[in-house]
Design an enzyme around this catalytic site. Structure first.
Site, PDB file in Angstrom:
ATOM      1  N   ARG A  88     -25.713  -1.049   7.458  1.00 50.56           N
ATOM      2  CA  ARG A  88     -25.479  -2.774   7.025  1.00 50.56           C
ATOM      3  C   ARG A  88     -25.946  -3.536   8.030  1.00 50.56           C
ATOM      4  NH1 ARG A  88     -20.889  -2.957   3.209  1.00 50.56           N
ATOM      5  NH2 ARG A  88     -19.842  -4.609   4.513  1.00 50.56           N
ATOM      6  N   LYS A 113       0.760  -1.224   0.005  1.00 55.54           N
ATOM      7  CA  LYS A 113      -0.056   0.275  -0.002  1.00 55.54           C
ATOM      8  C   LYS A 113       0.995   1.273  -0.003  1.00 55.54           C
ATOM      9  CE  LYS A 113      -4.345   1.176   2.073  1.00 55.54           C
ATOM     10  NZ  LYS A 113      -5.471   0.952   3.038  1.00 55.54           N
ATOM     11  N   GLU A 152     -20.017  -4.959  10.435  1.00 58.14           N
ATOM     12  CA  GLU A 152     -20.777  -4.281  11.199  1.00 58.14           C
ATOM     13  C   GLU A 152     -21.664  -4.962  11.738  1.00 58.14           C
ATOM     14  OE1 GLU A 152     -18.603  -1.371   8.550  1.00 58.14           O
ATOM     15  OE2 GLU A 152     -20.031  -3.384   8.084  1.00 58.14           O
TER      16      GLU A 152
END
Length: 616
Positions: free
Chosen positions: A389, A276, A361
């Site tokens: 969600r 990354k 979640e």
């Protein structure tokens, strides 16, 4: 420059593969320079440059389909599909989205923005392809972080018996692969995916199908060998052929792996290891800070406009640390957003009372419910658009049992540049429909502190929703104690009453000033509670006000305004209600100020609507 030769989809194939390393360098320089001006997702895109190039080199877009999980790593894809000029308006109102959009390009096959959806969507596309008897590749690109979401595993469970090609690219930008494992993985990949091996395997099975005992013995021996030596056996056991790990910055190696993956007549996962922030030292050192970055100075990575005041996440962080010190029953929970929500300090001070549930979640909410049954005080810090969600878990596992779980809802209201998938404009509606839920919204930073303290000590489900950005520090002289379901009158006059929710109190001040300049009396009330609403105050104020104006940064349907209007109508109060809210629509990307004006919820637009109502 090589990049000048890429103006539409497929142009990368005109460039010799020997020049791909130079092209990758140019792409990185382009992204760094453009994002340093507009802001956007940098680190994730820098890590996926070669992977994206390899996919475009092998696939035939737009016939073939790529689904980018989350989609924050799709900038190189946009660049390779003729959207170079769009980067000057990236994430700006009317400009190019920071996420894949089907309406933006026929090479964008699925609109994304939230995590862990790509495998489900890809499997659906594979099914549609096969039902129509068509022949094109479907590739889902999913990060290791997104694999913490349960939806990804639900999808993988569903594709275990797939007998047609479907490619999943696991973009792993965190796992460290040792040389020995990597070497063995590459060797076994070359054996297991070589066409000769695949043909031999099918020929042997075809010859021995009549002798099931022999076939079963061979399969058991093969599986035992793979359990010992093949990485990724968790995927193999789900019926997914595993290839890798592959160096995610070796374009030639990636192209070979993708070509081999296309030969497999079932679901196949290519494990790609990337870095990354690759190619930009500040992003490599601080990938989290450059995940979603504001405009910055290229030479050093320092923000162009550094913050000089605290934001709401800073306030939340400070208050949570104080609550943790005062009460050892307070437990902080996040869904892979410790930095973003401000829980990093709490994690460092109270590691035993901090839980990162990953991008899950649903699990986080039910986990919090379980904690609450054990006598603890869980605080789940979560972005508004991500909390939706977990609707079923909030309703069934928290509210149904009336458990004392605190939802610290960050990024509530308009969030700006991330667009439709991230605007936090539905939470008041979906939470407001749930029995036993109590919803608060602070007018300023002081009230956020007071509401969190109140919520942690309340015996039932509570939600405190607050916006992204700098914390408002005005109206600090108004700090009445928090009482369940009670609003806070700030300026009381007559005729018109502004009932403002959260960040709209500040806008309400401006609206009041505009109306006062025109000689119109106007009260301003901080609603504080969206559920339950302060019916006692509304009933009393109806005697001196002919018009209630509700103001909220939430969609109109199911919001605060509907609740006030329903109460006024049911009790036949002698006044009218003007609801100021976001129309029931998805809201595009752009600055918050620009979006408010376009949606008619800025101070000037609200004042104009009130004046028209008054003079009707």
């Amino acid at each position: 420059m090589l990049l000048d030769q890429i103006n539409e989809t497929g142009d990368i194939k005109k460039i010799p593969q020997s020049q791909y390393p130079e092209l990758a360098k140019e792409i990185r320089e382009f992204l760094i320079n453009k994002i340093s001006v507009t802001g956007g997702h940098l680190a994730s895109n820098l890590g996926a440059v070669e992977l994206t190039m390899a996919l475009h080199a092998v696939l035939d877009l737009p016939k073939d389909k790529i689904i980018w999980d989350v989609g924050h790593q799709s900038y190189t894809h946009k660049l390779l599909t003729g959207r170079k000029e769009g980067f000057d308006t990236l994430r700006q109102y009317g400009g190019m989205s920071g996420f894949p959009k089907r309406g933006e390009s026929d090479s964008d096959s699925f609109d994304t923005g939230h995590s862990s959806t790509s495998i489900s969507a890809g499997l659906g596309m594979v099914k549609a392809r096969d039902l129509k008897g068509e022949d094109y590749a479907v590739v889902s690109v999913i990060g290791d972080g997104s694999l913490t979401g349960g939806l990804a595993y639900e999808a993988m469970n569903n594709l275990s018996k797939l007998e047609t090609n479907y490619i999943i690219i696991l973009n792993d930008n965190e796992m460290s692969i040792s040389e020995s494992v990597g070497g063995m993985g590459k060797y076994l990949d070359s054996v297991r995916t070589a066409q000769g091996y695949l043909n031999l395997k099918e020929d042997v099975y075809a010859q021995l199908r009549s002798n099931t005992r022999v076939v079963d013995s061979i399969r058991r021996a093969k599986n035992s060998f793979k359990q010992l030596f093949v990485p990724g056996m968790v995927f193999e056991n789900l019926g997914i052929t595993y290839l890798g790990p592959v160096d995610g910055h070796d374009t030639a190696g990636l192209i070979r792996a993708i070509k081999e993956a296309r030969k497999v007549k079932k679901a196949v996962m290519v494990h790609v290891v990337t870095k990354k922030g690759k190619g930009y030292e500040p992003a490599e050192r601080h990938p989290a800070r450059f995940h979603g970055t504001e405009p910055f100075i290229v030479e050093n990575g320092i923000p162009r406009n550094p913050r000089t005041t605290a934001n709401y996440q800073d306030i939340f962080s400070t208050v949570m640390c104080k609550l943790g010190a005062r009460d050892d029953k307070v437990v902080a929970i996040t869904a892979a957003m410790a930095d973003g929500t401000g829980l990093k300090r709490f994690r460092n001070i109270y590691p035993d009372r901090f839980v990162d549930a990953g991008i899950a979640e649903e699990h986080a909410v039910t986990f919090a419910a379980g904690l609450a049954t054990g006598g603890y005080k869980p605080v789940f810090a979560v972005y508004s658009s991500f909390l939706q969600r977990a609707y079923d878990q909030i309703l069934e596992d928290v509210c149904l049992q009336n458990l004392p779980v605190v939802f610290a809802i960050d990024r509530a209201g308009l969030v700006g540049s991330d667009g439709e998938t991230h605007q936090g404009i539905f939470d008041l509606s979906y939470l407001g429909s749930m029995p036993n839920m109590h919803i608060m919204a602070p007018k300023n930073k002081w009230e956020l502190s007071d509401m969190l303290k109140f919520a942690v000590n309340f015996d039932g489900p509570t939600a405190v929703r607050y916006p992204r950005g700098n914390a408002y520090d005005g109206l600090k002289e108004f700090r009445a104690p928090i009482e369940m379901g009670k609003c806070e009158p700030i300026y009381e006059e007559k005729d018109i009453c502004l009932l403002a929710v959260g960040c709209m109190v500040k806008i309400g001040e401006e609206v009041r000033r505009i109306l006062k300049d025109k000689g119109i009396n106007c009260s301003l009330v901080n609603a504080r509670f969206v559920k339950p609403i302060d019916t006692e105050y509304i009933h009393r104020a109806a005697g001196s006000h002919k018009l209630f104006v509700t103001m909220e940064e939430n969609v109109a349907c199911g919001g605060y305004g509907e609740k006030v209007r329903a109460y006024v109508d049911e009790n036949r109060l002698d006044c009218s209600v003007l609801s100021i809210a976001i129309p029931d629509q998805f809201v595009t990307h752009g600055s918050v100020d620009k979006l408010r004006k376009e949606l008619g919820i800025d101070a000037e637009s609200i004042a104009d609507r009130i004046l028209k109502e008054v003079h009707r």
